[in-house]
Design a protein around this motif. Structure first.
Motif, PDB file in Angstrom:
ATOM      1  N   HIS A  81       0.850  -1.193   0.000  1.00 43.82           N
ATOM      2  CA  HIS A  81       0.000   0.000   0.000  1.00 43.82           C
ATOM      3  C   HIS A  81       0.881   1.237   0.000  1.00 43.82           C
ATOM      4  O   HIS A  81       2.099   1.119   0.045  1.00 43.82           O
ATOM      5  CB  HIS A  81      -1.002  -0.008   1.162  1.00 43.82           C
ATOM      6  N   HIS A  83       1.445   3.898   2.042  1.00 45.53           N
ATOM      7  CA  HIS A  83       1.958   4.649   3.201  1.00 45.53           C
ATOM      8  C   HIS A  83       3.485   4.764   3.181  1.00 45.53           C
ATOM      9  O   HIS A  83       4.183   3.840   2.756  1.00 45.53           O
ATOM     10  CB  HIS A  83       1.507   3.982   4.513  1.00 45.53           C
ATOM     11  N   ASP A 171      -0.082  -4.088   5.865  1.00 44.30           N
ATOM     12  CA  ASP A 171      -0.716  -3.527   7.061  1.00 44.30           C
ATOM     13  C   ASP A 171      -2.125  -4.083   7.287  1.00 44.30           C
ATOM     14  O   ASP A 171      -2.873  -3.530   8.096  1.00 44.30           O
ATOM     15  CB  ASP A 171      -0.719  -1.999   7.014  1.00 44.30           C
TER      16      ASP A 171
HETATM   17 ZN   LIG Z   1      -0.084   1.434   6.489  1.00 47.00          ZN
END
Ligand SMILES: [Zn+2]
Length: 283
Positions: A81, A83, A171
């Protein structure tokens, strides 16, 4: 969106631990950079495949550890992802590689960190994935990429190494701490917990590499899904009872999950209750 970026970088800066590498199976190693990220390295027959890239400050140390595992340039880099603690070091670690991520992940990355996205696209070939369930063929190895639509963010990928019996959960798994929940990017705690139970049921007994925290197995991951369900149910009841966000943070009780410990100011039950309150009351 600004506050979500701030939160993620605050998490990353909280614990600047020196990254360490450990072998999980004969062909899979895990580099743990504390809260700066977890990196999985799979030595496929076509070359090393790296899952996630930690934050920029960890780039030199993580790159040295990857090279110590396998001297070849990574054939593929998979980003779970967008982030910063997962893509921040990508321009360094993925140079000369093909980068696989869901198209939604690339879109959020480009929007939130245009400069980082630009530097990555200059040094690597980007291969956006569009299917919710895909396979990457790497030499004689096949890697499964599962995209659970909305979970921790809206562009997550869970990576399954079927032969090795290892899942890199990104995550979708914070092991031992309350998770960050990216409501602004479209996180959905219901679909998140459903995805965990579905994948864990399909691959019982597999080892699971979390985005943050120590490696465990599908049983440990399912306990985390139970926490997400209890969190969501508690907040839904508080909303139904007419409670405000603050009242819900004071009343929803998640203390039965003793293995999940509040961490700093960000990764706390209270923060989780607030984010899920936002998720459930989002217009
Ligand atoms: Zn994350």
């Amino acid at each position: 969106l600004l506050s979500s970026l701030f939160t993620v970088s605050a998490i990353a800066q909280q614990q600047p631990a020196a990254p360490k590498s450990a072998r999980l199976t004969p062909r899979i190693s895990v580099i743990n950079a504390g809260f700066n990220g977890t990196i999985t390295v799979f030595q496929s027959t076509a070359g090393p495949i790296v899952v996630d890239c930690a934050d920029p400050s960890s780039a030199p140390a993580v790159q040295a550890l990857i090279r110590a595992i396998d001297q070849r340039t990574p054939t593929g880099v998979i980003l779970t992802h967008y982030h910063s603690d997962h893509v921040g070091a990508a321009a360094t670690l993925a140079a000369g590689s093909t980068v696989f991520a869901h198209e939604t992940c690339f879109a959020s990355f480009k929007k939130q960190n245009p400069a980082g996205y630009e530097s990555l696209s200059k040094v690597a070939r980007l291969a956006p994935q569009t299917a919710d369930d895909g396979k990457l063929d790497m030499g004689e190895d096949s890697i499964r990429l599962i995209h659970p639509t909305h979970a921790h963010s809206s562009g997550d990928t869970v990576v399954v190494f079927e032969k090795e019996k290892v899942i890199a959960a990104g995550d979708l798994f914070f092991n031992g701490v309350p998770p960050y929940i990216d409501v602004a990017d479209g996180a959905n705690t219901q679909l998140w917990a459903d995805a965990i139970d579905r994948i864990a049921q399909q691959y019982p007994g597999f080892k699971v590499v979390p985005g943050h925290g120590p490696v465990t197995d599908t049983e440990g991951w399912k306990q985390f899904a139970s926490y997400l369900r209890a969190l969501r149910q508690g907040v839904a009841e508080a909303i139904k009872a007419g409670q405000t966000r603050e009242q819900a943070q004071a009343s929803v009780n998640l203390e039965q999950f003793t293995s999940i410990k509040d961490y700093g100011n960000m990764l706390t039950r209270k923060a989780n209750i607030g984010w899920v309150y936002d998720e459930l009351t989002k217009k």
